[in-house]
Enzyme design. Structure first.
Site, PDB file in Angstrom:
ATOM      1  N   HIS A 268      -4.722   7.974  -5.076  1.00 46.93           N
ATOM      2  CA  HIS A 268      -5.901   7.279  -4.551  1.00 46.93           C
ATOM      3  C   HIS A 268      -6.883   8.346  -4.060  1.00 46.93           C
ATOM      4  O   HIS A 268      -6.452   9.425  -3.638  1.00 46.93           O
ATOM      5  CB  HIS A 268      -5.445   6.402  -3.381  1.00 46.93           C
ATOM      6  CG  HIS A 268      -6.483   5.490  -2.821  1.00 46.93           C
ATOM      7  ND1 HIS A 268      -7.439   5.913  -1.931  1.00 46.93           N
ATOM      8  CD2 HIS A 268      -6.702   4.168  -2.999  1.00 46.93           C
ATOM      9  CE1 HIS A 268      -8.205   4.884  -1.590  1.00 46.93           C
ATOM     10  NE2 HIS A 268      -7.779   3.815  -2.224  1.00 46.93           N
TER      11      HIS A 268
ATOM     12  N   ASP B  16       2.261   9.288   0.461  1.00 49.17           N
ATOM     13  CA  ASP B  16       1.295   8.239   0.763  1.00 49.17           C
ATOM     14  C   ASP B  16       1.985   6.904   0.489  1.00 49.17           C
ATOM     15  O   ASP B  16       2.149   6.508  -0.675  1.00 49.17           O
ATOM     16  CB  ASP B  16       0.058   8.433  -0.125  1.00 49.17           C
ATOM     17  CG  ASP B  16      -0.938   7.299   0.015  1.00 49.17           C
ATOM     18  OD1 ASP B  16      -0.662   6.350   0.773  1.00 49.17           O
ATOM     19  OD2 ASP B  16      -1.995   7.363  -0.650  1.00 49.17           O
TER      20      ASP B  16
ATOM     21  N   GLN C  38       0.914   1.832  -0.569  1.00 47.11           N
ATOM     22  CA  GLN C  38       1.251   0.718  -1.466  1.00 47.11           C
ATOM     23  C   GLN C  38       2.752   0.468  -1.554  1.00 47.11           C
ATOM     24  O   GLN C  38       3.182  -0.311  -2.390  1.00 47.11           O
ATOM     25  CB  GLN C  38       0.696   0.990  -2.882  1.00 47.11           C
ATOM     26  CG  GLN C  38      -0.805   1.032  -2.953  1.00 47.11           C
ATOM     27  CD  GLN C  38      -1.460  -0.330  -2.709  1.00 47.11           C
ATOM     28  OE1 GLN C  38      -0.840  -1.378  -2.880  1.00 47.11           O
ATOM     29  NE2 GLN C  38      -2.720  -0.313  -2.316  1.00 47.11           N
TER      30      GLN C  38
ATOM     31  N   LYS D  45      -2.487  -3.264   4.999  1.00 48.23           N
ATOM     32  CA  LYS D  45      -1.833  -3.519   3.706  1.00 48.23           C
ATOM     33  C   LYS D  45      -0.402  -4.012   3.900  1.00 48.23           C
ATOM     34  O   LYS D  45       0.316  -4.261   2.950  1.00 48.23           O
ATOM     35  CB  LYS D  45      -1.850  -2.247   2.863  1.00 48.23           C
ATOM     36  CG  LYS D  45      -3.267  -1.869   2.392  1.00 48.23           C
ATOM     37  CD  LYS D  45      -3.213  -0.720   1.427  1.00 48.23           C
ATOM     38  CE  LYS D  45      -4.552  -0.041   1.250  1.00 48.23           C
ATOM     39  NZ  LYS D  45      -5.474  -0.778   0.377  1.00 48.23           N
TER      40      LYS D  45
ATOM     41  N   CYS E 237     -10.342   3.005  -6.698  1.00 50.89           N
ATOM     42  CA  CYS E 237     -10.354   4.310  -6.008  1.00 50.89           C
ATOM     43  C   CYS E 237      -9.378   5.285  -6.643  1.00 50.89           C
ATOM     44  O   CYS E 237      -8.762   6.106  -5.945  1.00 50.89           O
ATOM     45  CB  CYS E 237     -10.049   4.166  -4.511  1.00 50.89           C
ATOM     46  SG  CYS E 237     -11.325   3.322  -3.591  1.00 50.89           S
TER      47      CYS E 237
HETATM   48  N1  PLP Z   1      -3.491   5.326  -0.644  1.00 42.21           N
HETATM   49  C1  PLP Z   1      -3.288   4.315  -1.496  1.00 42.21           C
HETATM   50  C2  PLP Z   1      -2.231   4.435  -2.546  1.00 42.21           C
HETATM   51  C3  PLP Z   1      -4.067   3.159  -1.400  1.00 42.21           C
HETATM   52  O1  PLP Z   1      -3.863   2.142  -2.252  1.00 42.21           O
HETATM   53  C4  PLP Z   1      -5.061   3.086  -0.404  1.00 42.21           C
HETATM   54  C5  PLP Z   1      -5.946   1.898  -0.319  1.00 42.21           C
HETATM   55  O2  PLP Z   1      -6.127   1.170  -1.265  1.00 42.21           O
HETATM   56  C6  PLP Z   1      -5.212   4.156   0.476  1.00 42.21           C
HETATM   57  C7  PLP Z   1      -4.415   5.266   0.328  1.00 42.21           C
HETATM   58  C8  PLP Z   1      -6.223   4.136   1.566  1.00 42.21           C
HETATM   59  O3  PLP Z   1      -5.910   3.144   2.496  1.00 42.21           O
HETATM   60  P1  PLP Z   1      -6.935   2.812   3.693  1.00 42.21           P
HETATM   61  O4  PLP Z   1      -8.249   2.556   3.054  1.00 42.21           O
HETATM   62  O5  PLP Z   1      -6.343   1.623   4.351  1.00 42.21           O
HETATM   63  O6  PLP Z   1      -6.972   4.014   4.579  1.00 42.21           O
END
Ligand code: PLP
Length: 408
Positions: A125, A202, A205, A228, A366
């Site tokens: 992401h 990370d 998800q 999430k 993203c």
């Molecule tokens: N990492 C992953 C894999 C994501 O799907 C997302 C958000 O879609 C993020 C990081 C960023 O999350 P946030 O916008 O809640 O900080």
């Protein structure tokens, strides 16, 4: 039928799912972007505002002590959820992005110098790309990338040649938000640790789909967002091994992260407060704990089993639709499905589905490099969690078929 898992009861716990849009029952399949909140989370937030609101850690009055107690209890709930060794290792942040930026800055300040390398993957992401890119620019370091194959699986055979004595950290997504891939993170950690290289995962998800045990994984950092995993927005978690966090300088300066302040010098607070500058989002943290306790009350095992059935069912149904191509066919996956329909623009398809009450997402999610890998502009993404049903999947399939009939 899964013992102890009552889908009707679960759906009734989520007020937003009861509504109709365009006179059709809402079918919410955009859980990768954000998840809906169970009533217990909504009630917890309202109760905090109505009865308990007070800034934490600084007051000795009744409300402040109450709220501080709830905040620290929330930290313990998160610790237990991740199976971290201690609450010192649980830092509340603004979300996964905030957590990654914290590590990229603090770790980068301490350990990254000109000529060093940061290793990420091609399926990250943007939140797990840009902070590292910014660090590389600041320090004159180099960003390296583990590629994935056309099934959307990491090319693990390239890992050993990408890890070098200049690699300072590996930052990898546990599960991809656009391909649905669950990465072989234990293997990556094993190989990185063999060379004394720390690993950040990370989990934005992953946490909503299955249990995570940071000690079993042996990751050095783990991040996720509250919104999430059925909690409130603007809140998230950074887990870090205590010995590692102790060594890192703070990211932001301000109240709560200090011990003593003079104009000449400031000494810092102990962990975890060293990384929690400013008035904390205590409502967010306590709301997150309410969401985790709710999941616990259903049982992670039952949730996982139901989701696997739902995921297999969805994949089988989508694969049968002529003219639909799925992007991301990894053997290990979460219930996230990216796809394109022959000669139909994603935006047109999503608009038609929307009018049927079906919420899906379109675009790059993203993950622009993932789209570049396949030479496409974006996909349609349906992302499911444990409150979705097989009937909703059937409605999605019918909706897609109708869309194809209308637009082909
Ligand atoms: N990492 C992953 C894999 C994501 O799907 C997302 C958000 O879609 C993020 C990081 C960023 O999350 P946030 O916008 O809640 O900080």
């Amino acid at each position: 039928m899964i013992m102890g898992f009552n889908i009707n009861q679960i759906r009734s716990d989520f007020p937003i799912l009861q509504q109709q849009v365009y006179n059709k029952p809402l079918i919410y399949l955009d859980n990768g972007a954000t998840t809906q909140k169970p009533r217990v989370v909504i009630d917890t937030i309202r109760e905090l505002q109505e009865v308990h609101n007070s800034s934490i850690h600084r007051g000795i009055h009744y409300l402040s002590e109450q709220m501080t107690g709830r905040y620290e209890a929330a930290r313990e709930t998160v610790r237990a959820f991740l199976n971290a060794a201690s609450t010192q290792e649980i830092i509340f942040t603004s979300g996964a992005t905030g957590s990654i930026n914290t590590v990229a800055f603090s770790f980068g300040e301490k350990y990254v110098n000109s000529g060093d390398e940061i290793l990420i993957s091609e399926m990250e992401h943007h939140s797990n790309i840009v902070p590292w890119q910014m660090l590389c620019r600041r320090k004159g370091a180099q960003l390296k990338v583990i590629p994935f194959n056309d099934k959307g699986e990491l090319e693990l055979e390239k890992l050993d040649e990408l890890l070098s004595e200049r690699t300072r950290i590996v930052a990898l997504t546990h599960a991809s938000n656009s391909l649905g891939t669950i990465n072989p993170v234990k293997e990556v950690i094993k190989r990185a640790h063999a060379r004394d290289i720390p690993v950040l995962l990370d989990g934005a998800q992953m946490v909503q789909h299955g249990e995570v045990d940071v000690r079993e994984l042996d990751c050095d950092f783990y991040v996720f967002s509250s919104h999430k995993i059925f909690g409130p927005t603007g809140s998230g978690v950074l887990y870090g091994k205590e010995a590692m966090l102790e060594e890192l300088p703070p990211y932001q300066g301000g109240g709560d992260m200090v011990d003593q302040v003079t104009f000449d010098e400031t000494s810092y607070n102990t962990l975890p407060f060293k990384f929690e500058a400013g008035t904390s989002n205590y409502t967010g943290a306590i709301g997150l704990a309410a969401a985790l306790e709710y999941l616990q009350s259903i049982g992670f095992e039952a949730i996982g089993r139901y989701e696997r059935e739902l995921s297999d069912y969805t994949l089988e149904k989508l694969e049968r639709i002529g003219g639909l191509k799925i992007y991301g066919n990894a053997a290990e996956r979460i219930s996230v499905f990216s796809f394109l329909l022959d000669n139909i623009h994603t935006y047109d398809a999503a608009m038609i589905l929307d009018k049927m009450g079906i919420a899906v997402r379109t675009g790059t999610h993203c993950t622009q490099p993932v789209m570049d890998h396949f030479g496409i502009d974006g996909t349609i993404r349906a992302s499911l969690v444990f409150y979705n049903t097989m009937e909703e999947v059937d409605a999605l399939v019918q909706g897609i078929q109708k869309t194809i009939e209308m637009l082909s």
